[in-house]
Design a protein around this motif. Structure first.
Motif, mmCIF file in Angstrom:
data_model
loop_
_atom_site.group_PDB
_atom_site.id
_atom_site.type_symbol
_atom_site.label_atom_id
_atom_site.label_comp_id
_atom_site.label_asym_id
_atom_site.label_seq_id
_atom_site.Cartn_x
_atom_site.Cartn_y
_atom_site.Cartn_z
ATOM 1 N N TRP A 203 71.106 -1.202 30.132
ATOM 2 C CA TRP A 203 72.126 -1.597 29.429
ATOM 3 C C TRP A 203 72.763 -0.453 28.416
ATOM 4 C CZ3 TRP A 203 72.924 -6.839 29.768
ATOM 5 C CH2 TRP A 203 72.031 -7.537 30.024
ATOM 6 N N TYR B 42 77.621 -11.856 23.666
ATOM 7 C CA TYR B 42 76.637 -12.299 24.676
ATOM 8 C C TYR B 42 75.884 -10.861 25.421
ATOM 9 C CZ TYR B 42 74.249 -13.851 28.654
ATOM 10 O OH TYR B 42 73.355 -14.239 29.634
ATOM 11 N N ALA C 104 72.016 -10.366 25.474
ATOM 12 C CA ALA C 104 71.387 -10.317 26.557
ATOM 13 C C ALA C 104 70.442 -8.748 26.582
ATOM 14 C CB ALA C 104 72.510 -10.143 27.797
ATOM 15 N N ILE D 178 67.716 -9.621 28.828
ATOM 16 C CA ILE D 178 67.692 -10.751 29.786
ATOM 17 C C ILE D 178 67.822 -10.256 31.173
ATOM 18 C CG2 ILE D 178 68.940 -12.706 29.990
ATOM 19 C CD1 ILE D 178 67.310 -13.045 27.498
ATOM 20 N N CYS E 192 69.696 -11.520 34.447
ATOM 21 C CA CYS E 192 70.739 -12.505 34.805
ATOM 22 C C CYS E 192 70.818 -12.167 36.328
ATOM 23 C CB CYS E 192 72.046 -11.856 34.295
ATOM 24 S SG CYS E 192 71.951 -12.077 32.234
ATOM 25 N N GLU F 243 69.440 -16.279 33.443
ATOM 26 C CA GLU F 243 70.663 -16.668 33.027
ATOM 27 C C GLU F 243 71.644 -16.224 34.498
ATOM 28 O OE1 GLU F 243 72.783 -17.004 29.984
ATOM 29 O OE2 GLU F 243 70.817 -17.632 28.846
#
Ligand SMILES: Cc1cc2nc3c(=O)[nH]c(=O)nc-3n(C[C@H](O)[C@H](O)[C@H](O)COP(=O)(O)OP(=O)(O)OC[C@H]3O[C@@H](n4cnc5c(N)ncnc54)[C@H](O)[C@@H]3O)c2cc1C
Length: 487
Positions: free
Chosen positions: A77, A139, A143, A148, A150, A200
């Motif tokens: 990220w 979002y 996330a 998260i 995905c 997700e």
């Protein structure tokens, strides 16, 4: 007291996957997939990635402190601002792919990279609309801060080209309604990988759209437990694997692919990034670094997978007594060159990286070229491996039971054991080789490497679109200018 800055653990991830989603498999609706024999091992393989990152010995390499929550989250990220940060992030991505020796394609860094590219291109979304940009920003923050996992589904089913089964019923995921709360979508997407391990789903349209197709020109995020969402799984290789000894890859790395069916799934506006705009649906991929940046981790993964495969081919040649043969060495030399080519392209993308606003991103043109080359390379690489293997990958006992049963063990030792290897070691090695090149799991991997980023013709077209033709053409012009005229 729990440490709120500590990274997400595998146990937390597994808990998050117990979300009541629906997976259709073998004629049944699976609602507790986490412990189901078709998915349980893959889920735990995925969870182990979080445990690896949360291990204090790896935490600094694998995670960074979220600028909003302070919690350590995956470096996937992290938005790199210079070459050093890009390399630092890649070193974490290297470890993610090495954790499964490159055999899991859709590890969490893949779609995290897509969302990161959107965040780095927030100006693009601002131009599309401030509310949509706010949705991307919020979002992404959520996330990232919750690390998260995905997946994504960005390609319609091939039946979308044909007349509909029921007139008016969309084959592709289509907006069929919208109100003050959000959009409602109905229809399907062809294949989405890794969803039993993910929380997700990113839905977007990557195919070219024309005016009039506004109802499929959206980008949105949906939880896999959303009401009306069904995952229609392909056959599970994990469930059909005999044992970890017999099927060492299929039994633990079967990441799954599923058709995704949206039966009037409601998506709130806070999760809609692009809406009703065919040009923005295209431009998000190609006028921003999104397409290249999300496939860059896939090249990192492939480089690690090929390194593993080259090592396996080398070990197999020793076990077959063929390593000293010139033909074997030549084949291995080619395979090593293939692996090095993919690795070199990753490093070149970084060295030739460019500043994109405040961020530093890999060279998109080199990424597109790497995609073209690696899609063609993989099936040839597998064919070369099979040529090296000969019959040994099939001259294996029927299962591990033959090695332990009193009725058969002695015969197996006599027919598989050699002066350099016990029967158990040899069978273990060749079980791995077959699971890498010939099993149903292996065959799916070949199709995956050829198609996960779209068909080869579209990769070539992307490369055509991103290549600097003026830079090369001007050299030809300069040469021609020196050639004397006919007089
Ligand atoms: C194992 C696997 C996992 C995948 N995982 C995901 C995922 O997680 N998420 C996701 O969104 N996608 C995923 N994909 C990719 C996606 O589902 C498609 O397979 C991919 O984009 C190719 O599109 P297609 O299958 O419709 O092939 P097509 O576009 O139908 O192409 C198939 C072949 O048809 C021919 N062809 C078609 N159109 C043309 C043309 N215009 N010009 C020339 N030739 C043409 C070519 O020979 C081409 O190779 C995955 C694919 C595979 C195989």
């Amino acid at each position: 007291m729990s440490n709120t800055a500590a990274p997400k653990t595998g146990a937390e991830h597994i808990d998050a996957l117990r979300d009541g989603r629906t997976i259709i498999l073998d004629g049944a609706l699976v609602t507790e997939h986490v412990d189901h024999p078709a998915f349980a091992n893959a889920v735990r393989t995925g969870a182990a990635l979080y445990d690896f990152a949360a291990n204090p010995a790896n935490e600094e390499k694998m995670t960074f402190a979220s600028p909003t929550s302070g919690r350590r989250v995956s470096r996937a990220w992290q938005l790199p601002r210079n070459y050093q940060e890009l390399v630092q992030r890649r070193e974490a991505l290297d470890e993610i792919s090495k954790s499964t020796f490159g055999w899991v394609g859709r590890t969490p860094d893949h779609v995290a990279s897509a969302l990161s590219a959107m965040m780095m291109s927030i100006d693009f979304f601002e131009r599309h609309g401030p509310k949509r940009a706010a949705a991307v920003r919020d979002y992404f923050t959520w996330a990232r801060d919750n690390d998260i996992w995905c997946g994504y589904a960005i390609v319609p089913s091939q039946i979308d080209r044909l007349p509909p089964r029921v007139p008016g019923e969309p084959a592709d995921a289509t907006i069929v309604d919208e109100d003050s709360e959000g959009i409602t979508i109905k229809g399907s997407r062809q294949l989405s990988t890794g969803l039993p391990m993910a929380q997700e789903l990113l839905i977007a349209a990557v195919r070219p759209l024309k005016p009039g197709q506004e109802n499929v020109s959206f980008t949105a995020m949906v939880p896999l437990s959303a009401k009306g969402l069904k995952l229609i799984s392909r056959r599970s290789y994990e469930a059909h694997s005999v044992s970890p000894f017999d099927s060492p890859l299929s039994s633990q790395y079967d990441e799954n692919d599923s058709v995704v069916y949206f039966d009037e799934v409601k998506i709130p506006w806070e999760r809609v990034f692009i809406h009703n705009d065919v040009e923005a649906a295209r431009a998000q991929w190609f006028d921003t670094p999104l397409m290249a940046y999300q496939n860059y981790p896939a090249q990192i993964r492939l480089s690690n997978k090929l390194a593993f495969m080259v090592g396996l081919a080398h070990r197999m040649s020793i076990a077959n007594g063929s390593l000293q043969m010139p033909g074997t060495q030549e084949a291995l030399g080619q395979m090593a060159a293939d692996a090095n080519q993919v690795r070199a392209m990753v490093l070149a993308m970084e060295v030739s990286g460019v500043q994109y606003g405040e961020y530093f991103i890999p060279d998109s043109s080199l990424q597109y070229s790497a995609q073209v080359l690696s899609q063609q390379l993989y099936p040839k690489f597998i064919t070369r491996f099979r040529e090296l293997a000969g019959g040994s990958v099939l001259a294996r006992p029927s299962s591990h039971l033959d090695l332990t049963s009193a009725a058969s063990a002695d015969f197996i030792e006599r027919t598989q054991g050699s002066g350099i290897q016990s029967a158990v070691d040899r069978v273990k090695l060749f079980n791995l080789a077959w699971d890498a090149i010939g099993s149903e799991f292996a065959s799916r991997h070949t199709q995956y490497e050829m198609f996960y980023a779209g068909p080869t013709f579209s990769s070539r077209m992307r490369n055509f679109g991103s290549f600097d033709w003026e830079a090369v053409g001007s050299q030809v012009d300069a040469f021609l200018a020196r050639v004397p005229g006919p007089g």
